[in-house]
Design an enzyme around this catalytic site. Structure first.
Site, short mmCIF file in Angstrom:
data_model
loop_
_atom_site.label_atom_id
_atom_site.label_comp_id
_atom_site.label_asym_id
_atom_site.label_seq_id
_atom_site.Cartn_x
_atom_site.Cartn_y
_atom_site.Cartn_z
N ASP A 275 0.85 -1.19 0.00
CA ASP A 275 0.00 0.00 0.00
C ASP A 275 0.89 1.25 0.00
OD1 ASP A 275 -2.38 1.40 0.13
OD2 ASP A 275 -2.54 1.28 2.31
N HIS A 276 0.64 2.18 -0.90
CA HIS A 276 1.36 3.47 -0.93
C HIS A 276 2.87 3.34 -1.06
CE1 HIS A 276 -2.10 6.04 -0.35
NE2 HIS A 276 -2.52 5.23 0.60
N HIS B 126 -7.61 9.70 4.46
CA HIS B 126 -7.18 8.65 5.38
C HIS B 126 -7.44 9.05 6.83
CE1 HIS B 126 -4.51 7.83 1.81
NE2 HIS B 126 -4.96 6.61 2.06
N HIS C 298 -9.61 4.86 -1.35
CA HIS C 298 -8.80 4.87 -0.12
C HIS C 298 -9.63 5.54 0.97
CE1 HIS C 298 -4.55 3.79 -1.40
NE2 HIS C 298 -5.30 3.59 -2.47
N GLY C 299 -9.17 5.38 2.23
CA GLY C 299 -9.86 6.05 3.33
C GLY C 299 -11.24 5.47 3.58
N SER D 274 -12.45 3.86 6.06
CA SER D 274 -12.97 3.84 7.43
C SER D 274 -13.87 5.05 7.67
CB SER D 274 -11.81 3.89 8.45
OG SER D 274 -10.94 2.80 8.26
N ASN E 257 -10.09 0.39 0.55
CA ASN E 257 -9.08 0.23 1.60
C ASN E 257 -9.67 0.52 2.98
OD1 ASN E 257 -7.40 -0.09 -0.57
ND2 ASN E 257 -6.04 1.62 -0.07
N THR F 139 -7.77 2.36 9.31
CA THR F 139 -8.03 2.88 10.67
C THR F 139 -9.02 2.00 11.43
OG1 THR F 139 -7.62 5.08 9.79
CG2 THR F 139 -8.69 4.97 11.93
P1 13P Z 1 -8.33 4.44 6.40
O1 13P Z 1 -7.29 4.24 7.44
O2 13P Z 1 -8.98 5.77 6.47
O3 13P Z 1 -9.34 3.32 6.41
O4 13P Z 1 -7.60 4.38 4.99
C1 13P Z 1 -6.89 3.25 4.65
C2 13P Z 1 -6.24 3.44 3.35
O5 13P Z 1 -6.76 4.03 2.44
C3 13P Z 1 -4.91 2.82 3.19
O6 13P Z 1 -4.31 3.18 2.00
#
Ligand code: 13P
Length: 279
Positions: free
Chosen positions: A81-82, A174, A203-204, A206, A225, A228
């Protein structure tokens, strides 16, 4: 079974759902998400941040992910990831990753295309494909959000890079959102149209309201993804068991509860993505 990013994204594209991509951090989070995937017969991705690919953590974590993926009776991809540098990508491949994200979203379009192409070339030599990012998905703590992904730029990026899927900025960030996010679903549709249907990545994941996630998947998100929420589920489970006066003393028995809280979180996200029963 351990599968590649391309294999698992193709499944999602064909079925019109999203693969939940769980960020994992230790053996217990690996166990929680794999248990959930097995129970719901779902394909999943387990992914790690580059900071975990070191002697201190990666040396233990990555073999555990690969072993869990091999043992699983559902498709599991092990994804970086990233990834931001060639070195990080090489380390992930060395640890057995079957999917790579190269995040060049902080660069100008031309530079992002050039760097992504370089990573695609390296990965293709070992049959691994790449997730790119266009439109920088930042943190919920950033003062301002960047410019949302432009459909025409996305077309140029996809035509020039041969990525398997593309992470986009459409109102996501994120971390746990400080106020409810509002995803730009129309933009998802426009990016899909402009790019001839490239599978898109959210992404993000959560804390995005379920209804918006479902709309985004309908519009073309094929990987979501979740990081968190995995951390919080693990931390909550640990806090709860610590507060129990009858808590077990063995670390293995103590950890059963945090593994279960991670599993419960994963069950709900798998269902939200529509990935249950797809393996
Ligand atoms: P969150 O931590 O907001 O769920 O995002 C995770 C993410 O996108 C990892 O690349």
């Amino acid at each position: 079974m351990l599968v590649t990013l391309k294999q698992i994204i193709d499944m999602a594209e064909k079925g019109g759902y999203a693969i939940p991509a769980f960020n994992v951090y230790n053996t217990e989070t690996v166990m929680g998400v794999v248990k959930a995937a097995e129970e719901l017969r779902a394909p999943i991705i387990m992914q790690v941040y580059p900071r975990l690919l070191n002697e201190e953590v990666g040396y233990y974590l990555c073999p555990a992910i690969v072993a869990a993926a091999h043992k699983a009776t559902v498709p599991v991809c092990f994804h970086l990831d990233h990834g931001a540098t060639e070195l990080e990508v090489q380390k992930a491949l060395r640890w057995g990753a079957t999917g790579i994200m190269y995040d060049g979203s902080v660069h100008e379009l031309d530079e992002n295309i050039k760097n992504t192409n370089h990573i695609v070339e390296i990965c293709s030599s070992v049959d691994v494909t790449v997730e790119g990012e266009l439109g920088h998905v930042g943190s919920v703590n950033d003062d301002v959000m960047g410019d949302f992904t432009d459909p025409e730029e996305a077309k140029q990026f996809v035509e020039s890079t041969n990525v398997t899927c593309l992470a986009v900025l459409i109102g996501n960030a994120h971390g746990h959102y400080k106020k409810e996010p509002k995803l730009d679903i129309e933009r998802v549709k426009k990016i899909r149209e402009a790019t001839g249907g490239i599978p898109l990545v959210l992404h993000g994941g959560s804390g995005i309201p379920d209804e918006q996630v479902k709309e985004a998947i309908k519009a073309g998100i094929r990987k979501m993804n979740i990081g968190t929420d995995v951390c919080c589920a693990f931390a909550e489970g640990t806090k709860e068991i610590l507060a129990d006066p009858k808590r077990p003393l063995g670390i293995d028995t103590f950890m059963k509860h945090p593994i279960e809280t991670v599993k419960q979180l994963a069950l709900s996200k798998i269902k939200l993505c529509g990935a249950d029963g797809k393996a």
